[in-house]
Enzyme design. Structure first.
Site, PDB file in Angstrom:
ATOM      1  N   SER A   1      -3.473   3.979   6.788  1.00 60.08           N
ATOM      2  CA  SER A   1      -3.540   2.701   6.076  1.00 60.08           C
ATOM      3  C   SER A   1      -3.888   1.576   7.045  1.00 60.08           C
ATOM      4  O   SER A   1      -4.958   1.619   7.653  1.00 60.08           O
ATOM      5  CB  SER A   1      -2.213   2.463   5.340  1.00 60.08           C
ATOM      6  OG  SER A   1      -2.346   1.425   4.403  1.00 60.08           O
TER       7      SER A   1
ATOM      8  N   ASP B   1      -3.994   7.442  -5.028  1.00 57.77           N
ATOM      9  CA  ASP B   1      -3.454   6.391  -4.145  1.00 57.77           C
ATOM     10  C   ASP B   1      -3.605   5.032  -4.835  1.00 57.77           C
ATOM     11  O   ASP B   1      -4.724   4.555  -5.054  1.00 57.77           O
ATOM     12  CB  ASP B   1      -4.261   6.433  -2.838  1.00 57.77           C
ATOM     13  CG  ASP B   1      -3.786   5.449  -1.790  1.00 57.77           C
ATOM     14  OD1 ASP B   1      -3.295   4.360  -2.161  1.00 57.77           O
ATOM     15  OD2 ASP B   1      -3.931   5.765  -0.591  1.00 57.77           O
TER      16      ASP B   1
ATOM     17  N   HIS C   1      -0.636   7.657  -1.411  1.00 57.72           N
ATOM     18  CA  HIS C   1      -0.623   6.926  -0.140  1.00 57.72           C
ATOM     19  C   HIS C   1       0.538   7.333   0.769  1.00 57.72           C
ATOM     20  O   HIS C   1       0.710   6.767   1.841  1.00 57.72           O
ATOM     21  CB  HIS C   1      -0.534   5.426  -0.448  1.00 57.72           C
ATOM     22  CG  HIS C   1      -1.077   4.529   0.629  1.00 57.72           C
ATOM     23  ND1 HIS C   1      -2.419   4.451   0.945  1.00 57.72           N
ATOM     24  CD2 HIS C   1      -0.460   3.663   1.477  1.00 57.72           C
ATOM     25  CE1 HIS C   1      -2.601   3.575   1.930  1.00 57.72           C
ATOM     26  NE2 HIS C   1      -1.430   3.090   2.283  1.00 57.72           N
TER      27      HIS C   1
END
Lengths: 292, 292
Positions: B155, B233, B270
């Site tokens: 991320s 995600d 995620h």
């Protein structure tokens, strides 16, 4: 089964070739409180039921701890085995003092059914795990074959795994394994505190069902047990775990190293770093029996 | 090297065939604050130096997150590769407002060197990671070969990995990979907020060094990049990640799938459940270059 409470899906995560789902439901066995659990189910591509490993976590942990840190899912998916992660205690029972200590009460249910009146309504993790969870999961239509179950756990959860396995009159579990288990809790501070707190008969009552060393001393059934611990484990050094007592009792009961294997690992400690290192060994150990 | 600050060992855990150690030291680059990092070193049984993978975590995370949940150590030990886990920001800088939001300030350093006066004393994670950590670790005599480094992250940390790799004038890293990276941060809310907060020139300044898509548009060097993301995600769905923008720019710069591979995975999200699923792929990807 029609009277089982509805499962509510809390969250879901794809992981390896499977799905981890968190559920909650109103648990009758835990006195009507909300109970949470995580369930990993491999994506098998058909409707066949899969065998299941029950993972019992340690003091202060929740249904998330083993799922997040254990490193079990890659090998479980490859072996086509589900993993059930119960919580470690009821939550919000409201018993005075249950939140005062980290090693008793909330997060520390010790996988027993309490007999002291103030705890007996809610603190029934043994029945929650052995009876209620299989019933509600089966009633929900989730494709788990509870006739093929094994159980493992860490620390307090290792105690839970060994005792639920050895005390089961119905041979509910095919095998048991443990990471750094509390192996003789009637002889260690954690166990003494828990048993004297939850049980009317204290450690004496615990000897009947909740002490792995006492249970294996009286056992003559065929069994399959694997235990790992590390020599760098501070709780081991402090005498909370006592795996030697369990091993001695097992050998005195005639169990050889193929029935009861206890492995000591130089320098490993009590953390999930230790657990994740041997996670694959444990899942494969149980696969021998679950897939038979 | 003799002027490097002393490393203080905070904790140590044996994991797989290696040792994970947490250190802290007074970081000059972070304005004199205590900086923590974790370092996994495989037990190689001799004094040979090992190559190293730098893992950059995402928003709200610390030096512990990837170590506890990433599932990297089994394969890293087998491949004889160290892993360095820096923190995600300075801690305790005392800049007004730095703790107000989860996506800016503490826990959200964005792997850049701030140019706004209020942040430029402490918020220098780019130099902390690319220069200071290799220097202090080498000075401490830890057997890491920083001439063989690669970088990966998740991320915000995926953004860090891609940009530190692509912007390095010294070719510091041999390869980069990312899980669900913020791939075009000048075009997403997280990046805009960070750049406008940390940089005097805002997103315009960021285009020069801190936007992976902008950087690859200008690149013609040989590169080795792997990106994974999941279609489940939520941050991907919200347009925070924009891996398609990065992929399009890479192809327009002439990079084929052997130089820049972007993989989309159905249903993964995620979380670290997603990361752990592909952890082995990423370590093996980097091993190709680190062991060459």
């Amino acid at each position: 089964m029609s009277n089982q409470p509805a499962l509510e899906k809390v969250s879901s995560n794809r992981v390896f070739e499977g799905e981890l789902t968190k559920y909650k439901f109103k648990s009758a066995v835990l006195g009507g409180l909300d109970a949470h659990f995580n369930l990993f189910v491999p994506l098998i591509g058909n409707d066949a039921k899969v065998p299941v490993l029950v993972y019992l976590a340690g003091l202060t942990c929740t249904e998330d701890t083993g799922a997040q840190k254990g490193g079990f899912f890659g090998v479980a998916a490859a072996q086509n085995i589900a993993i059930l992660f119960p919580d470690t205690s009821p939550r919000g029972a409201g018993v005075p003092g249950e939140d005062a200590d980290w090693d008793f009460g909330t997060g520390a249910g010790f996988y027993l059914d309490a007999t002291k009146p103030e705890y007996s309504k809610h603190y029934n993790m043994a029945t929650h795990i052995t009876e209620e969870l299989p019933q509600v999961i089966t009633a929900a239509g989730i494709p788990i074959d509870f006739t093929r179950q094994s159980v493992f756990g860490h620390s307090m959860g290792g105690h839970g795994a060994l005792t639920l396995y050895l005390a089961s009159k119905t041979k509910q579990y095919r095998s048991a394994s443990a990471f750094a288990p509390i192996s003789n809790p009637t002889n260690c501070p954690w166990g003494e505190k828990a048993f004297n707190g939850y049980l009317q008969g204290g450690t004496t009552e615990a000897l009947e069902k909740y002490d792995a060393t006492a249970l294996i001393s009286k056992s003559s059934d065929p069994i399959h047990i694997l235990i790992d611990y590390g020599t760098g484990d501070n709780f081991y050094k402090q005498g909370q775990l006592l795996p030697e007592n369990f091993l001695k009792a097992a050998r005195e009961s005639g169990y050889d190293e193929f029935q009861v294997r206890v492995r000591s690992h130089d320098s490993y400690d009590h953390s999930y770093y230790f657990i994740s290192t041997f996670a694959s060994d444990h899942v494969h150990f149980h696969a021998n029996f679950l897939k038979a």
